[in-house]
Design a protein around this motif. Structure first.
Motif, PDB file in Angstrom:
ATOM      1  N   VAL A 106      61.606 -17.007  22.037  1.00  0.00           N
ATOM      2  CA  VAL A 106      62.645 -18.145  21.580  1.00  0.00           C
ATOM      3  C   VAL A 106      62.224 -19.706  22.033  1.00  0.00           C
ATOM      4  CG1 VAL A 106      65.193 -18.646  21.230  1.00  0.00           C
ATOM      5  CG2 VAL A 106      63.958 -16.458  21.164  1.00  0.00           C
ATOM      6  N   PRO A 107      61.990 -20.738  21.624  1.00  0.00           N
ATOM      7  CA  PRO A 107      62.046 -21.816  21.167  1.00  0.00           C
ATOM      8  C   PRO A 107      63.123 -22.788  22.700  1.00  0.00           C
ATOM      9  CG  PRO A 107      61.233 -22.123  19.088  1.00  0.00           C
ATOM     10  CD  PRO A 107      62.297 -20.475  19.813  1.00  0.00           C
ATOM     11  N   GLU A 108      63.896 -22.836  22.575  1.00  0.00           N
ATOM     12  CA  GLU A 108      64.690 -23.296  23.571  1.00  0.00           C
ATOM     13  C   GLU A 108      64.704 -22.143  25.044  1.00  0.00           C
ATOM     14  OE1 GLU A 108      68.039 -25.001  25.620  1.00  0.00           O
ATOM     15  OE2 GLU A 108      67.109 -25.143  24.194  1.00  0.00           O
ATOM     16  N   LEU A 151      65.777 -26.551  12.990  1.00  0.00           N
ATOM     17  CA  LEU A 151      66.590 -27.339  14.496  1.00  0.00           C
ATOM     18  C   LEU A 151      67.051 -26.737  15.024  1.00  0.00           C
ATOM     19  CD1 LEU A 151      65.692 -29.713  16.235  1.00  0.00           C
ATOM     20  CD2 LEU A 151      67.389 -31.025  15.043  1.00  0.00           C
ATOM     21  N   GLU A 152      68.484 -26.069  14.333  1.00  0.00           N
ATOM     22  CA  GLU A 152      69.949 -25.749  15.122  1.00  0.00           C
ATOM     23  C   GLU A 152      69.315 -24.296  15.897  1.00  0.00           C
ATOM     24  OE1 GLU A 152      72.472 -27.121  15.615  1.00  0.00           O
ATOM     25  OE2 GLU A 152      70.979 -28.892  14.888  1.00  0.00           O
ATOM     26  N   PHE A 153      68.514 -23.488  15.181  1.00  0.00           N
ATOM     27  CA  PHE A 153      67.753 -22.102  15.550  1.00  0.00           C
ATOM     28  C   PHE A 153      66.425 -22.363  16.705  1.00  0.00           C
ATOM     29  CE2 PHE A 153      69.060 -20.800  11.788  1.00  0.00           C
ATOM     30  CZ  PHE A 153      69.643 -18.864  11.522  1.00  0.00           C
ATOM     31  N   SER A 192      70.364 -15.053  22.540  1.00  0.00           N
ATOM     32  CA  SER A 192      71.576 -14.776  23.049  1.00  0.00           C
ATOM     33  C   SER A 192      71.926 -14.669  21.472  1.00  0.00           C
ATOM     34  CB  SER A 192      72.904 -15.336  24.074  1.00  0.00           C
ATOM     35  OG  SER A 192      72.247 -15.836  24.117  1.00  0.00           O
ATOM     36  N   VAL A 193      72.178 -16.102  21.169  1.00  0.00           N
ATOM     37  CA  VAL A 193      72.633 -16.424  19.840  1.00  0.00           C
ATOM     38  C   VAL A 193      71.652 -15.819  18.756  1.00  0.00           C
ATOM     39  CG1 VAL A 193      73.181 -18.469  18.703  1.00  0.00           C
ATOM     40  CG2 VAL A 193      73.615 -18.761  21.080  1.00  0.00           C
ATOM     41  N   TRP A 194      70.582 -16.047  19.388  1.00  0.00           N
ATOM     42  CA  TRP A 194      69.885 -15.615  18.098  1.00  0.00           C
ATOM     43  C   TRP A 194      69.920 -13.514  17.730  1.00  0.00           C
ATOM     44  CZ3 TRP A 194      63.593 -16.756  17.339  1.00  0.00           C
ATOM     45  CH2 TRP A 194      63.549 -18.045  17.088  1.00  0.00           C
ATOM     46  N   ARG A 195      70.515 -13.102  18.595  1.00  0.00           N
ATOM     47  CA  ARG A 195      71.036 -11.432  18.783  1.00  0.00           C
ATOM     48  C   ARG A 195      71.732 -11.408  18.126  1.00  0.00           C
ATOM     49  NH1 ARG A 195      70.843 -10.501  24.024  1.00  0.00           N
ATOM     50  NH2 ARG A 195      68.468 -10.145  23.812  1.00  0.00           N
ATOM     51  N   GLU A 196      73.390 -12.716  18.387  1.00  0.00           N
ATOM     52  CA  GLU A 196      74.540 -12.224  17.688  1.00  0.00           C
ATOM     53  C   GLU A 196      74.274 -12.531  16.471  1.00  0.00           C
ATOM     54  OE1 GLU A 196      76.962 -11.387  19.324  1.00  0.00           O
ATOM     55  OE2 GLU A 196      76.080 -10.920  20.300  1.00  0.00           O
ATOM     56  N   ASP A 215      76.678 -27.819  19.911  1.00  0.00           N
ATOM     57  CA  ASP A 215      78.191 -28.338  19.490  1.00  0.00           C
ATOM     58  C   ASP A 215      78.110 -27.684  17.671  1.00  0.00           C
ATOM     59  OD1 ASP A 215      80.833 -29.099  18.106  1.00  0.00           O
ATOM     60  OD2 ASP A 215      79.835 -31.610  17.886  1.00  0.00           O
ATOM     61  N   CYS A 216      77.244 -26.441  17.416  1.00  0.00           N
ATOM     62  CA  CYS A 216      77.015 -25.894  15.559  1.00  0.00           C
ATOM     63  C   CYS A 216      77.680 -24.594  15.153  1.00  0.00           C
ATOM     64  CB  CYS A 216      75.430 -25.857  15.080  1.00  0.00           C
ATOM     65  SG  CYS A 216      74.825 -25.757  13.883  1.00  0.00           S
ATOM     66  N   ALA A 217      78.107 -25.147  14.459  1.00  0.00           N
ATOM     67  CA  ALA A 217      78.955 -23.285  14.581  1.00  0.00           C
ATOM     68  C   ALA A 217      77.393 -22.716  13.517  1.00  0.00           C
ATOM     69  CB  ALA A 217      80.270 -22.969  12.957  1.00  0.00           C
ATOM     70  N   PHE A 218      78.027 -21.110  12.944  1.00  0.00           N
ATOM     71  CA  PHE A 218      76.753 -20.141  12.182  1.00  0.00           C
ATOM     72  C   PHE A 218      78.018 -19.492  11.571  1.00  0.00           C
ATOM     73  CE2 PHE A 218      73.999 -21.557  15.482  1.00  0.00           C
ATOM     74  CZ  PHE A 218      72.765 -21.864  14.982  1.00  0.00           C
ATOM     75  N   MET A 219      77.621 -19.504  10.296  1.00  0.00           N
ATOM     76  CA  MET A 219      78.236 -18.637   9.058  1.00  0.00           C
ATOM     77  C   MET A 219      77.092 -18.152   8.081  1.00  0.00           C
ATOM     78  SD  MET A 219      79.762 -18.474   5.888  1.00  0.00           S
ATOM     79  CE  MET A 219      78.596 -18.804   5.484  1.00  0.00           C
ATOM     80  N   ILE A 220      77.903 -17.003   8.599  1.00  0.00           N
ATOM     81  CA  ILE A 220      76.354 -15.675   7.541  1.00  0.00           C
ATOM     82  C   ILE A 220      77.410 -14.824   6.602  1.00  0.00           C
ATOM     83  CG2 ILE A 220      75.481 -13.863   8.133  1.00  0.00           C
ATOM     84  CD1 ILE A 220      76.221 -16.294  10.528  1.00  0.00           C
ATOM     85  N   ALA A 221      77.360 -15.128   5.347  1.00  0.00           N
ATOM     86  CA  ALA A 221      78.456 -14.228   4.863  1.00  0.00           C
ATOM     87  C   ALA A 221      77.876 -13.667   2.842  1.00  0.00           C
ATOM     88  CB  ALA A 221      79.828 -15.269   3.459  1.00  0.00           C
ATOM     89  N   PRO A 222      78.681 -12.376   3.239  1.00  0.00           N
ATOM     90  CA  PRO A 222      78.242 -11.433   2.406  1.00  0.00           C
ATOM     91  C   PRO A 222      78.608 -11.932   0.701  1.00  0.00           C
ATOM     92  CG  PRO A 222      79.377 -10.071   3.220  1.00  0.00           C
ATOM     93  CD  PRO A 222      79.106 -11.441   3.871  1.00  0.00           C
TER      94      PRO A 222
END
Length: 387
Positions: A161-163, A247-249, A255-259, A288-295
């Motif tokens: 992971v880049p980060e 860029l946000e990824f 840990s964030v990728w996993r979630e 300061d980024c929100a990730f939203m995933i929706a079906p």
């Protein structure tokens, strides 16, 4: 494959081709041409610059190989790193081309931090103290990492992971001078083991933890999904907008990728079964980024002009709502739907300062589409239990 080709390939995989630059020659004026760096990773206000040195005519004499290391790696390569920093300081902007063939202007004044790395490929006769040099301190360029090629490959293979890779070199810069001062010699694997387990300083036994390290790719790895994002941009009026999503990824740890992957898999399962569930969201405060995933609700149209307009409007609204509700200034949204046997993935990115919005307050009060969330600390790296 030369060392330059290998590192360009590896960096293109680890940091994605969008952020990897190996075509770095520029002409500040007619008749003059310079190379900014052998390879460069550029992530908004952060960059990593590389110089690469490969032993062209190896010998079996350690003394001769030591001379090569001192002249070419410690001497010339670090001088070229200094040149890179000078170029970035002297020119307001420099045009470089990434591995996708897209050209951009990099501005040294906008770079908050630059990691400097020399990757070297020496001969089998290179003395061990050269292999364990690990860094060089320049009076003008500061700390410069010295990394054997096989160690650099191992770092990318282990961290992925880049980060996390960025954090590793930050940790490496902190601990290697302490090791030298204490007269302690360790292998790169010891530094890696200490990093993964958050040790204050590596020891000669830190590598032992690597035996229990779990590379749970299936649980976190989003690299292929993100790396191929460019292939799915069909309706954007600004085709490079997807860089902001990537860029946000790139700025988020494992840990964030996993979630995020947990929520994507749940959404795919819901869509596959033709069911409905509430949208998912999570916020990474460090960026300061929100990730939203929706079906998409299966009762709503997903195809045709009506379906496309509905998907785009719903995606934008849900992403903004996730940002607003968590007071984040940036948002990445993913809406998943189905077209026959195939899944459709619609992405968006929003970047705007948070400000009070009475209308959004009213909508959220009347019917917040998201689940109640709580903050938690999630470890990036997993290990098998000790026996």
């Amino acid at each position: 494959m030369t060392l330059e080709e290998l590192v360009a390939h590896l960096n293109g995989l680890a940091f994605w081709k969008e952020f990897t630059f190996s075509q770095n020659k520029f002409a500040p004026q007619p008749g003059s041409e310079f190379e900014l760096a052998d390879n460069l990773i550029w992530l908004a206000d952060y960059a990593t610059v590389f110089q690469l040195k490969e032993r062209a005519e190896p010998t079996t004499d350690p003394a001769t190989e030591r001379v090569w290391f001192q002249k070419r790696v410690v001497g010339k390569a670090t001088r070229q790193i200094r040149d890179t920093l000078r170029f970035l300081g002297e020119h307001s902007q420099i045009k470089i081309t990434n591995e996708r063939g897209h050209a951009f202007e990099i501005k040294g004044a906008n770079l908050r931090h630059i990691t400097k790395i020399v990757v070297f490929l020496g001969s089998a006769a290179l003395p061990e103290d050269c292999r364990h040099a690990y860094y060089h301190i320049s009076s003008t360029a500061g700390f410069i990492h010295l990394v054997a090629a096989h160690d650099y490959l191992g770092i990318l293979e282990k961290l992925r992971v880049p980060e996390d890779i960025r954090r590793y070199f930050e940790y490496r810069e902190q601990v290697t001078p302490k090791l030298r001062q204490a007269g302690v010699t360790v292998d790169e694997s010891d530094i890696m083991g200490a990093f993964l387990t958050e040790q204050d300083i590596p020891t000669s036994s830190s590598r032992e933890v690597l035996r229990r390290f779990l590379q749970d790719l299936g649980e976190f790895d989003l690299s292929m999904l993100i790396a191929n994002l460019h292939e799915h941009i069909q309706t954007s009026e600004r085709p490079y907008d997807y860089y902001r999503i990537m860029l946000e990824f790139a700025r988020a740890p494992r840990s964030v990728w996993r979630e995020i992957k947990v929520r994507i898999v749940k959404s795919l399962d819901v869509i596959r079964k033709g069911n409905f569930t509430q949208p998912f969201r999570l916020t990474y405060p460090m960026t300061d980024c929100a990730f939203m995933i929706a079906p998409l609700d299966p009762q709503l149209p997903a195809t045709g002009r009506e379906g496309e307009e509905l998907r785009m409007k719903g995606l934008q609204n849900l992403t903004y709502a996730a940002m607003y509700d968590t007071k984040a200034s940036k948002g990445v949204g993913l809406l998943i739907s189905k077209d026959g046997e195939y899944f459709q993935l619609d992405w968006c990115s929003i970047d705007m300062p948070w400000a009070r919005d009475p209308e959004m307050d009213r909508r959220l009060a009347e019917g917040n589409p998201f689940r109640t969330t709580t903050g938690k600390t999630v470890n990036s790296f997993r290990f098998a239990p000790e026996r």
